[in-house]
Write an enzyme that holds these catalytic residues in place. Structure first.
Site, PDB file in Angstrom:
ATOM      1  N   CYS A  34       1.834  -2.960   0.285  1.00 33.99           N
ATOM      2  CA  CYS A  34       2.904  -3.604   1.082  1.00 33.99           C
ATOM      3  C   CYS A  34       3.565  -4.791   0.009  1.00 33.99           C
ATOM      4  O   CYS A  34       3.457  -6.015  -0.156  1.00 33.99           O
ATOM      5  CB  CYS A  34       2.694  -4.507   2.309  1.00 33.99           C
ATOM      6  SG  CYS A  34       4.387  -5.160   3.519  1.00 33.99           S
ATOM      7  N   CYS A  65       5.956  -7.418   1.366  1.00 33.02           N
ATOM      8  CA  CYS A  65       5.094  -8.408   1.805  1.00 33.02           C
ATOM      9  C   CYS A  65       4.901  -9.111   0.647  1.00 33.02           C
ATOM     10  O   CYS A  65       4.245 -10.391   0.520  1.00 33.02           O
ATOM     11  CB  CYS A  65       3.930  -8.190   2.581  1.00 33.02           C
ATOM     12  SG  CYS A  65       3.961  -6.780   4.068  1.00 33.02           S
ATOM     13  N   ASP A  66       3.973  -8.555  -0.185  1.00 34.38           N
ATOM     14  CA  ASP A  66       3.340  -8.661  -1.361  1.00 34.38           C
ATOM     15  C   ASP A  66       4.192  -9.109  -2.772  1.00 34.38           C
ATOM     16  O   ASP A  66       3.525  -9.283  -4.524  1.00 34.38           O
ATOM     17  CB  ASP A  66       1.840  -8.606  -1.621  1.00 34.38           C
ATOM     18  CG  ASP A  66       1.435  -8.723  -0.419  1.00 34.38           C
ATOM     19  OD1 ASP A  66       1.035  -9.655   0.206  1.00 34.38           O
ATOM     20  OD2 ASP A  66       0.427  -7.251  -0.277  1.00 34.38           O
TER      21      ASP A  66
END
Ligand code: NDP
Length: 304
Positions: free
Chosen positions: A133, A136-137
């Site tokens: 992701c 997200c990261d």
């Protein structure tokens, strides 16, 4: 006894909830461990009609949830541990909390989950440089070199998103041509920060406690090379999340729920399915939402 329980809170589940609530079915929706589904992890959604400037995936899903709640849908943040379906009888759903819910009908809208390469080193370094992701990261990799695995729209989307942070993005794809749509492929191929390694398979993620590189093998001549990087984003598409219903509902060979005659009906009366868990072909937010609508209408007719 519930009239209708909906399992899943992505576009399919929440649209089913809106339609069912407006048909006075008073649905209970079990949201699962990622309320709003996978779309909450996407950045910009540009192809959902009604949003000419695009909309953030998280915002889109929160809007759907607010709309469902407005019509009185009860949303329970819990996961389903097991189900015991019957053909036209009581449908029994056991939650992780131990609570058991009995319903006259169920809509399964459990979606799909990310596919991984299946390497031991990938598993070991998950959350230590290996991710599925970018939204997200991605920010953790500011000014670093990262690799994206895959050749579909997800991979192009992840690669383009990562250019906001990373120094360089290398896409490793197992074939010589991309599966991605033309517009996404062109955007990625024209981006100055994105390079491609074609016809190659990632065979190992290198690093002890953190990712330091990946080893790739050419499918043409078997030659191996190391690409130094600090992050690996795996974007290989998704598999249907149907483990819960395996052995009870008819599935196809890839694990998708089989539907009857162009409806949302499964092989069991009173059990319906909608969205990516039953759609090997389109797997779009808009088609999942439409499938949720169809399932609610089918459930309403069944209960009637
Ligand atoms: P896809 O199934 O389209 O693509 C998966 C990619 O991963 C393929 O290139 C495939 O290679 C590769 N792959 C799969 N397994 C492996 C493996 N074990 N090793 C190496 N490579 C592997 O999935 P997507 O998630 O990209 O897309 C799914 C759907 O969602 C599509 O319809 C897409 O258009 C849509 N989508 C749309 C977006 C948008 O419009 N913004 C964003 C994301 C998805 P190969 O090509 O060789 O099979």
């Amino acid at each position: 006894m519930e009239k209708l329980v909906i399992i899943g809170s992505g576009p399919a589940g929440l649209t089913a909830a809106v339609y069912a609530a407006r048909a006075n079915l008073n649905p209970l929706l079990i949201a699962g461990n990622l309320p709003g589904g996978l779309l909450t992890q996407t950045s910009e959604v540009e192809n959902f009609p009604g949003f000419p400037d695009g909309i953030n995936g998280f915002e889109l899903m929160m809007n759907m949830q607010t709309q469902a709640e407005k019509f009185g849908v009860r949303i329970e943040i819990n996961t389903v541990e097991s189900v015991k379906f019957s053909d036209g009888g009581d449908q029994i759903i056991t939650l992780d909390s131990g609570e058991t819910v009995t319903a006259r009908s169920v809509i399964v809208a459990t979606g799909a989950s990310p596919r991984w390469l299946g390497l031991e080193s990938e598993e070991r370094l998950k959350n230590c440089g290996v991710s599925a992701c970018a939204t997200c990261d991605g920010a953790f990799f500011t000014d670093m070199d990262v690799v994206v695995a895959g050749g579909g729209d997800s991979a192009m989307e992840e690669a383009l998103f990562l250019t906001k942070f990373a120094k360089s993005v290398t896409v490793v794809h197992r074939r010589n041509e991309l599966r991605a749509s033309k517009i996404m492929a062109e955007r990625a191929m024209n981006h100055e920060k994105i390079n491609f390694v074609w016809n190659s398979q990632i065979v190992e993620v290198l690093g002890d406690k953190e990712v330091t590189g990946i080893k790739v093998r050419s499918n043409a001549d078997g030659q191996e090379q190391v690409i130094p990087c600090q992050g690996l984003f795996v974007a290989l598409g998704h598999s249907p999340q149907t483990e819960l219903v395996k052995g009870q509902l008819e599935l196809d060979e890839a694990g998708y729920i089989k539907l009857q005659c162009n409806t949302s009906m499964t092989n069991l009366k009173g059990v319906f399915a909608a969205g990516d868990c039953a759609d090997p072909r389109y797997r779009q937010a808009i088609t999942a939402a439409a499938a949720g609508c169809r399932a609610a209408i089918d459930a309403e007719r069944y209960l009637g």
